[in-house]
Write an enzyme that holds these catalytic residues in place. Sequence first.
Site, mmCIF file in Angstrom:
data_model
loop_
_atom_site.group_PDB
_atom_site.id
_atom_site.type_symbol
_atom_site.label_atom_id
_atom_site.label_comp_id
_atom_site.label_asym_id
_atom_site.label_seq_id
_atom_site.Cartn_x
_atom_site.Cartn_y
_atom_site.Cartn_z
ATOM 1 N N GLU A 118 -97.354 -0.351 10.615
ATOM 2 C CA GLU A 118 -96.174 -0.885 9.935
ATOM 3 C C GLU A 118 -95.757 -2.266 10.443
ATOM 4 O O GLU A 118 -94.579 -2.608 10.430
ATOM 5 C CB GLU A 118 -94.991 0.091 10.018
ATOM 6 C CG GLU A 118 -95.212 1.361 9.206
ATOM 7 C CD GLU A 118 -93.939 2.160 9.018
ATOM 8 O OE1 GLU A 118 -92.926 1.579 8.583
ATOM 9 O OE2 GLU A 118 -93.967 3.364 9.300
ATOM 10 N N HIS A 125 -89.369 6.055 15.423
ATOM 11 C CA HIS A 125 -90.211 7.141 15.937
ATOM 12 C C HIS A 125 -90.335 7.015 17.449
ATOM 13 O O HIS A 125 -90.250 5.913 17.997
ATOM 14 C CB HIS A 125 -91.606 7.082 15.316
ATOM 15 C CG HIS A 125 -91.652 7.532 13.892
ATOM 16 N ND1 HIS A 125 -92.679 8.285 13.384
ATOM 17 C CD2 HIS A 125 -90.801 7.334 12.866
ATOM 18 C CE1 HIS A 125 -92.466 8.523 12.101
ATOM 19 N NE2 HIS A 125 -91.322 7.943 11.764
#
Length: 441
Positions: free
Chosen positions: A20, A244
Amino acid sequence: MEDIGKYISTQSYDVVLLQEVWKHENYYTIRKLVASVLPYSYYFDSGIIGTGTCIFSKVRINDVAFHHFGLNGYPHKLMHGDWFGGKGLGLGQIDFKGFNIHIFTSHYHATYNYNPIKDVYLGHRVVHGVESAQWIKLSSSSADLTIYAGDFNTEPKDIPYQIVRYVTPLCDAWVEANGVDGGETSETPSNSYTHRSSLKESPNGKRIDYIMYKSGPNIHAETISCSLPLPDRIPGKNLSYSDHEAVAAKIFLRRKDSKPMSTRDFIRLQSCKEIDVKRNVVENAKSILDNSIRNTSVMKSIYICILLICLLLLFITFVPVPEAVSRFPGGSTLVDIFLFLVRLILIVVMCYLGLMSSLFLKRERHALRSTLSTLDCILENHSPGSRQSIDTTSATSSGGIQNYSKVGVLPPIGEKIASSDSGGDVSKHSILTVEENDNQE
């Protein structure tokens, strides 16, 4: 991104895998900050906005490749955006002290509805899992160590995860070190990016980020430790490093001092691991794909029906306007402008519906059928009648160990592999350490 880069630069990682990282500027920022400790890097550039995946390494990256997943969402799901990212399987190869190590990283399609019945992307993630499992299995049979780390957007109870773990097959570092409990990395209660509403379904969060691995022929590998190393907050800020949590693993690696096993026998031995579990996973995956194929037929019918309705509305716009309207000052002009806009919108919608029903859904159906055929092949080759006995005596260790390699034991001379997923200003990390020692017993 600067905080992520600064954190990595203070650690002794040997390889860092990121996901990402959508902007090249973010990649360059991190690369500059970690250059002193990780001088080699590669960005997997594919898709409309890029794959978001890259590798940073302390040792030279000898070879790279990228496989674009056959399915990755829908173009009309603009708010989801996965279709615009070049999701796939990134591969890098490094040599460490004579060990041939293959490193894979992926970022699977996100889950926007955790109800399996309403999750329209479940079939896409099954495709991701099958393609990843097959590519890793077919390209890394001779590697001394294979690492697969990243954000799979799937939990251990889900079929995509089970495909990667059992079909390839791979070991889950967290499970090997800590058992099946714990290890949640997404929507955890201590993370600053977690919405409180998401904790109702999963109070402890979800485990969807992994480090998986397997040893090659005549190599022994086992997990020494696996943890979630990042602090809850960036120092001096009320923000977490990522939405995360990080995953860190240390793996023990050594060569077996025993009768060498050929690559062919090793592949056959791997294919016989947990056959019953593998068959059950493949059967469940086939059911998901069958359902996805049926859904494409339903969606095609819906698109065609809407297309016909739009066509009918387009014909209606060409019906002559009543003369009474033209009597008003500028009435005729306003009507013409309005009808032009309506016709333009209808034509654009019809073109889109035509493309979806003829091209995009056809491509999706072919990708699903291709993956289904792959699963049929796996199932056929692992049916009870196809099992073959294999002499596994060559895999048995015999006494002394020479020139063994340790993973994550002695930081001064190690090689570490880390995987990270950064969404916007956040990032996820998976960390592996590889170290070597010469010893004789």
